[in-house]
Structure formats: structure tokens, C-alpha cells
Design an enzyme around this catalytic site. Structure first.
Site, mmCIF file in Angstrom:
data_model
loop_
_atom_site.group_PDB
_atom_site.id
_atom_site.type_symbol
_atom_site.label_atom_id
_atom_site.label_comp_id
_atom_site.label_asym_id
_atom_site.label_seq_id
_atom_site.Cartn_x
_atom_site.Cartn_y
_atom_site.Cartn_z
ATOM 1 C CB SER A 294 6.036 8.631 -3.838
ATOM 2 O OG SER A 294 6.489 10.202 -3.048
ATOM 3 C CE1 TYR B 58 1.228 9.523 -1.502
ATOM 4 C CE2 TYR B 58 3.100 10.148 -0.523
ATOM 5 C CZ TYR B 58 2.669 10.216 -1.422
ATOM 6 O OH TYR B 58 2.907 10.185 -3.383
#
Length: 149
Positions: free
Chosen positions: A38, A51
Site C-alpha cells: 500500500s 497498517y
């Protein structure tokens, strides 16, 4: 299990275990691994530590595996930015704003097909000389300077 542990288990330990157990098959067939990371590995919003850390760790795992498994197995990563992954009904019912699209240098928010195309290329013979790399699929969003007026 804490949110931190759960996030790292899914986003980092899971891909490591998949690679570990698939290596014999991948080596036998000169396969390739594409990890989905990501842009959050490079930039963050508040309260996204688990995350961001898991995706940053997955980038490091990607280049480490590329060195360990080569030359038989290539390992790369695709890092999506803002991708509208909602189902088609949700996209019709609640379209994104013009401003959402306009902040991307390519003029639109990403689609799942954009990510799929990058993954397909990395798995194909056309990318046979590419390993240990990250392809950012974010319409140029992470390259644009964003200042408040």
C-alpha cells in the site's frame, strides 16, 4: 489478540507463510510472487500505525524474498493508492465527488482493474527482468505536492 497483532498476522505473517510453503512449487515452475502492499507504507494518516507498519514490512519482505528466492522465483510488490473497490451498485448509488478525482494527476480515482493490470504484468513473462521492486498504482497521487491555500 490485539489489533496490532491481528493486523501484522494478516498483512505480514500471512504472506510470509504463503511464500514459505509455496516455494518448492514456485521454484519448480520458475514462478513469481506479487505482494499487495500500500502507499501507506510511505505516507500515513493518524492512528494507522499497525497498517502502515505491516505494509512497510511487506515491502521489506518483498525485496528480501527476491534476493533469497532468485533466480528461480521473482518477487515484487504492487502498492495501490486510493482505489474505489466498492461494488458497482455502491459506486452508482454514491459516486465519488469531482474533487476526489481531480486531486489525482491522471484525473480519476483508481479502479480495481488498474491494480489487477499491474499484478498481471508482474506475473507475466513481459516482466522477466523485474524482481524486488515496488510498483505504485496511485494515479500519481503520492507524487503531487499538497499544500493548503
Amino acid at each position: 489478540q490485539s489489533r496490532w497483532e491481528r493486523t501484522l498476522a494478516v498483512n505480514l505473517t500471512g504472506p510470509m507463510l504463503l511464500a514459505k510453503h509455496c516455494v518448492p512449487y514456485l521454484r519448480a515452475h520458475r514462478g513469481a510472487i506479487v505482494n499487495l502492499t500500500s502507499t501507506r507504507a510511505h505516507q500515513s494518516e493518524a492512528d494507522t500505525e499497525a497498517y502502515a507498519a505491516s505494509k512497510g514490512g511487506l515491502l521489506a519482505l518483498t525485496h528480501s524474498l527476491a534476493i533469497s528466492l532468485g533466480p528461480e522465483v521473482r518477487v515484487n510488490a504492487v502498492s495501490p493508492g486510493w482505489i474505489d473497490s466498492r461494488d458497482s451498485q455502491a459506486r452508482r448509488d454514491e459516486p465519488l465527488r469531482v474533487e476526489d478525482h481531480a486531486q489525482h494527476p491522471v484525473g480519476r480515482v483508481g479502479k480495481v482493474e488498474d491494480v489487477a493490470a499491474a499484478v498481471a504484468w508482474l506475473l507475466s513473462g513481459s516482466s522477466a527482468f523485474v524482481t524486488g521492486q515496488e510498483i505504485v498504482v496511485d494515479g500519481g497521487f503520492s507524487r503531487k505536492m499538497n499544500y493548503l491555500d
